[in-house]
Motif scaffolding. Structure first.
Motif, short mmCIF file in Angstrom:
data_model
loop_
_atom_site.label_atom_id
_atom_site.label_comp_id
_atom_site.label_asym_id
_atom_site.label_seq_id
_atom_site.Cartn_x
_atom_site.Cartn_y
_atom_site.Cartn_z
N VAL A 150 -32.51 -131.30 29.53
CA VAL A 150 -32.17 -130.60 30.77
C VAL A 150 -30.69 -130.87 31.01
O VAL A 150 -30.26 -132.03 31.05
CB VAL A 150 -33.02 -131.12 31.95
N LEU A 151 -29.90 -129.80 31.14
CA LEU A 151 -28.44 -129.95 31.19
C LEU A 151 -27.98 -130.34 32.60
O LEU A 151 -27.27 -129.60 33.27
CB LEU A 151 -27.77 -128.67 30.72
N ALA A 152 -28.42 -131.53 33.01
CA ALA A 152 -28.08 -132.07 34.33
C ALA A 152 -27.88 -133.58 34.21
O ALA A 152 -28.21 -134.18 33.20
CB ALA A 152 -29.20 -131.76 35.32
N GLU A 153 -27.31 -134.15 35.26
CA GLU A 153 -27.08 -135.60 35.27
C GLU A 153 -28.38 -136.38 35.29
O GLU A 153 -28.48 -137.47 34.72
CB GLU A 153 -26.23 -135.98 36.48
N GLN A 154 -29.39 -135.83 35.96
CA GLN A 154 -30.68 -136.51 36.10
C GLN A 154 -31.79 -135.61 35.57
O GLN A 154 -31.62 -134.40 35.45
CB GLN A 154 -30.95 -136.83 37.58
N ARG A 155 -32.92 -136.20 35.28
CA ARG A 155 -34.09 -135.42 34.88
C ARG A 155 -34.54 -134.53 36.03
O ARG A 155 -34.34 -134.84 37.20
CB ARG A 155 -35.23 -136.34 34.44
N SER A 156 -35.19 -133.43 35.67
CA SER A 156 -35.68 -132.49 36.68
C SER A 156 -37.14 -132.78 37.01
O SER A 156 -37.95 -133.03 36.11
CB SER A 156 -35.55 -131.05 36.17
N PRO A 157 -37.50 -132.73 38.30
CA PRO A 157 -38.92 -132.90 38.66
C PRO A 157 -39.81 -131.84 38.03
O PRO A 157 -41.01 -132.08 37.83
CB PRO A 157 -38.91 -132.79 40.19
#
Length: 350
Positions: free
Chosen positions: A249-256
Motif C-alpha cells: 500500500v503506497l502510504a506511510e502506514q498500513r490501510s485498515p
C-alpha cells in the motif's frame, strides 16, 4: 441729569420638568448617510429572507473515466446520498478519454449554473505529465467539496512469480521489457504512480494506457498486464477476492482496508508514497449562493457515506475543506507536488 437706560424685561422661564430630553442636529456626514442607510434596510431584509439555492432539475456529476474505476465508485456512492439532500437526482455520467481531460474539459466549458460537476482524483496530476491541456486546472474550476483520500496499491497478477516488492524488482530487472504495467490513462494518478515506481526502482517495463481505472484493473486480473499501481477503490475487490496480489500500500502506514498488506516503507519503497484525493469541482464563475448550497449538500452526503466509502472503496473522508477556497488550495498544492516529484524523477510533460 442723565437717566440710566432701561433694561429689557426678562422673559418668564417655563418650569423645569423632571425629565429632560436632549437633541442635537446631525452632522453633515450623518445627514448625507441617512438616505443611504435607509435604502440598505430593505435590501438587507430581502437578503435575509431570500431562500437558499436549491436545484430544480437533475445535476450531472461527470466522471472522466470508464465505469468501475475509483472515481466512478466514489462518485456513485456520494451521488446516492446527495440526491436525498437536494431532492433531485445526481446523475453520474462517464466521459472517459485522454487521461480524464475529455470529461474535465466538458465541465470547464459547461454553464456555471450548478448543474454540471466533476469528480476527478487525477485532476492535479495531469499537468505533471501533459504539456498542452485544453483547460486550466485551477483557473477554470471552483471547489465544491473533497470526497476523501486513499492510497494507491502496487499489485501484480497472481501468475507473476513475485511475492514481495524485492522479488518483483529483481524479476523485472532480469527480464527488461517483458512485463506490462497498466495505467488508467495518460496523465492519470495511476500513470503517475507507475512512473514513480519505474524511476524509483529503475525497472524496465512496458507502460500500457487504458481508458480508466476499471479497464486497467480488468486487464491486470486477466493477465493482459502484469503489474500496476491502481487506486485502492478500483482494486480493492480484486485484491480481497484473489484476482490480484497486493505487494504494498503506497502510504506511510498500513490501510485498515488491507491490514495484511505492508506499507510502502515496510515493503522497501520509502519514497513511493502516492495518495489520491477526490475533489468535486464546478465550472469557474459559478455564483456564490449556488456554490455554497452545493458545498453544504455534498459535505453532508460525504459525511453520511463515510462508512460505505471506507468499506467499499478504501476512501477515508477528512475534516476541513469547508470552503471553495480550501478545496482549490488542495488542488493547487497537488499540482505543485506532483510536478516537483515528476521533475525530480526526470519525467517531463509531453
Amino acid at each position: 441729569m442723565v437717566r440710566p437706560k432701561a433694561r429689557p424685561a426678562r422673559l418668564a422661564r417655563a418650569p423645569r420638568s423632571r425629565t429632560r430630553e436632549t437633541f442635537s442636529m446631525p452632522t453633515r456626514r450623518q445627514a448625507l448617510a441617512l438616505p443611504f442607510a435607509a435604502g440598505l434596510v430593505p435590501a438587507a431584509a430581502r437578503a435575509q429572507a431570500a431562500p437558499a439555492w436549491r436545484p430544480d432539475r437533475p445535476i450531472r456529476l461527470i466522471v472522466p473515466f470508464a465505469p468501475g474505476g475509483s472515481n466512478d465508485i466514489v462518485g456513485r456512492i456520494i451521488a446516492d446520498a446527495a440526491s436525498q439532500k437536494f431532492g433531485q437526482p445526481i446523475v453520474v455520467e462517464n466521459r472517459a478519454g485522454a487521461g480524464s481531460m475529455i470529461g474535465a474539459e466538458a465541465v470547464a466549458r459547461a454553464a456555471p449554473d450548478g448543474y454540471t460537476l466533476l469528480i476527478n482524483s487525477s485532476h492535479s496530476a495531469v499537468p505533471a505529465i501533459v504539456a498542452r491541456m485544453p483547460y486550466d486546472t485551477v483557473k477554470d474550476f471552483v471547489g465544491v467539496a473533497v470526497a476523501g483520500f486513499s492510497p494507491h496499491v502496487l499489485v501484480v497478477n497472481p501468475q507473476v512469480p513475485a511475492k514481495s516488492v524485492a522479488e518483483l524488482v529483481a524479476l523485472l530487472k532480469a527480464n527488461p521489457g517483458r512485463y506490462n504495467l497498466a495505467t488508467a490513462g495518460i496523465g492519470s494518478s495511476v500513470h503517475l504512480g507507475g512512473e514513480l515506481f519505474r524511476t524509483g526502482t529503475q525497472a524496465q517495463v512496458e507502460v500500457v494506457h487504458y481508458r480508466g481505472g476499471g479497464p486497467s484493473v480488468a486487464a491486470l486480473a486477466q493477465g493482459e498486464a502484469q503489474l500496476g499501481t491502481p487506486t485502492m477503490a478500483s482494486s480493492l475487490g480484486q485484491v480481497r477476492g484473489g484476482g490480484l496480489r497486493a505487494l504494498a500500500v503506497l502510504a506511510e502506514q498500513r490501510s485498515p482496508a488491507l491490514p495484511d498488506v505492508p506499507s510502502a516503507p515496510e515493503a522497501g519503497l520509502p519514497n513511493l508514497i502516492h495518495e489520491e484525493f477526490f475533489p468535486i469541482l464546478a465550472p469557474a464563475r459559478t455564483p456564490a449562493p449556488v456554490l455554497a448550497a452545493l458545498g453544504t449538500g455534498f459535505r453532508a452526503a460525504i459525511q453520511q457515506s463515510a462508512p460505505k466509502l471506507i468499506e467499499l472503496a478504501g476512501v477515508a473522508p477528512r475534516p476541513g475543506f469547508e470552503t471553495s477556497d480550501e478545496v482549490m488550495a488542495l488542488v493547487r498544492d497537488g499540482v505543485e507536488r506532483y510536478g516537483s516529484v515528476m521533475r525530480a524523477a526526470g519525467v517531463q510533460p509531453e
